[in-house]
Design a protein around this motif. Structure first.
Motif, PDB file in Angstrom:
ATOM      1  N   THR A  22      36.276 -37.301  33.162  1.00  0.00           N
ATOM      2  CA  THR A  22      34.920 -37.788  32.648  1.00  0.00           C
ATOM      3  C   THR A  22      34.036 -36.289  33.576  1.00  0.00           C
ATOM      4  O   THR A  22      33.759 -36.540  34.964  1.00  0.00           O
ATOM      5  CB  THR A  22      34.692 -38.283  32.218  1.00  0.00           C
ATOM      6  N   GLU A  53      38.419 -31.423  26.094  1.00  0.00           N
ATOM      7  CA  GLU A  53      38.876 -32.621  24.809  1.00  0.00           C
ATOM      8  C   GLU A  53      37.840 -33.564  25.034  1.00  0.00           C
ATOM      9  O   GLU A  53      37.244 -33.538  25.591  1.00  0.00           O
ATOM     10  CB  GLU A  53      40.266 -33.355  24.813  1.00  0.00           C
ATOM     11  N   ARG A  54      37.283 -32.984  23.403  1.00  0.00           N
ATOM     12  CA  ARG A  54      36.173 -33.958  22.988  1.00  0.00           C
ATOM     13  C   ARG A  54      36.415 -35.473  22.467  1.00  0.00           C
ATOM     14  O   ARG A  54      36.860 -34.886  21.405  1.00  0.00           O
ATOM     15  CB  ARG A  54      34.737 -32.395  22.632  1.00  0.00           C
ATOM     16  N   GLU A  55      35.823 -36.182  21.991  1.00  0.00           N
ATOM     17  CA  GLU A  55      36.389 -37.138  21.899  1.00  0.00           C
ATOM     18  C   GLU A  55      34.975 -37.216  20.030  1.00  0.00           C
ATOM     19  O   GLU A  55      34.633 -36.372  20.094  1.00  0.00           O
ATOM     20  CB  GLU A  55      35.512 -38.821  22.390  1.00  0.00           C
ATOM     21  N   ASN A  56      35.911 -37.362  19.123  1.00  0.00           N
ATOM     22  CA  ASN A  56      35.403 -37.582  17.860  1.00  0.00           C
ATOM     23  C   ASN A  56      34.630 -38.412  17.436  1.00  0.00           C
ATOM     24  O   ASN A  56      34.008 -38.064  16.035  1.00  0.00           O
ATOM     25  CB  ASN A  56      36.213 -36.825  16.746  1.00  0.00           C
ATOM     26  N   GLU A  57      34.631 -39.581  18.037  1.00  0.00           N
ATOM     27  CA  GLU A  57      33.638 -40.965  17.940  1.00  0.00           C
ATOM     28  C   GLU A  57      32.890 -40.870  19.086  1.00  0.00           C
ATOM     29  O   GLU A  57      32.916 -41.183  20.230  1.00  0.00           O
ATOM     30  CB  GLU A  57      34.734 -42.116  17.503  1.00  0.00           C
ATOM     31  N   PHE A  60      31.952 -39.975  22.258  1.00  0.00           N
ATOM     32  CA  PHE A  60      31.910 -38.387  22.445  1.00  0.00           C
ATOM     33  C   PHE A  60      31.478 -37.452  23.818  1.00  0.00           C
ATOM     34  O   PHE A  60      31.216 -36.835  23.933  1.00  0.00           O
ATOM     35  CB  PHE A  60      30.799 -37.510  21.075  1.00  0.00           C
ATOM     36  N   ARG A  61      32.974 -38.556  24.652  1.00  0.00           N
ATOM     37  CA  ARG A  61      33.205 -38.169  26.119  1.00  0.00           C
ATOM     38  C   ARG A  61      33.095 -36.768  26.013  1.00  0.00           C
ATOM     39  O   ARG A  61      34.362 -36.446  25.065  1.00  0.00           O
ATOM     40  CB  ARG A  61      33.747 -38.612  26.452  1.00  0.00           C
ATOM     41  N   ARG A  62      33.258 -35.970  26.660  1.00  0.00           N
ATOM     42  CA  ARG A  62      33.924 -34.489  27.242  1.00  0.00           C
ATOM     43  C   ARG A  62      34.655 -34.854  27.828  1.00  0.00           C
ATOM     44  O   ARG A  62      34.272 -34.940  29.322  1.00  0.00           O
ATOM     45  CB  ARG A  62      33.072 -33.873  27.574  1.00  0.00           C
TER      46      ARG A  62
END
Length: 91
Positions: A22, A53-57, A60-62
């Motif tokens: 992250t 890659e980004r989290e969709n939930e 919402f980490r990158r």
């Protein structure tokens, strides 16, 4: 294409051996301030050495991931710096 700057090199070295990290982890490891780190990461992404890659939930980490080329260059940078820092400085 311009050479990698010291911050970009530091980020690539920090990514060696990691599947992903992250931004917060990279800031802690490299000790770079957030804006410097983000500029370096974005530059490395545009060069194809990192991908994101980004989290969709929530939260919402990158996540930052090295590409094969990024891993190769990071390992070579580690080798170069290892030689420079070794006893005798490579003499």
């Amino acid at each position: 294409m311009r050479p990698l700057n010291e911050f970009e090199q530091l980020v690539l070295i920090a990514m060696v051996g990691k599947e992903k990290a992250t931004i917060k982890n990279l800031i802690a490891e490299t000790k770079l301030n957030p804006s410097t780190l983000l500029r370096a990461v974005n530059s490395l992404i545009s060069r194809g050495l990192l991908k994101e890659e980004r989290e969709n939930e929530f939260p919402f980490r990158r996540f930052i991931k090295p590409t094969a080329k990024g891993v190769e260059i990071g390992r070579k940078l580690m080798e170069i710096y290892g030689n420079l820092l070794s006893k005798g400085g490579g003499k």
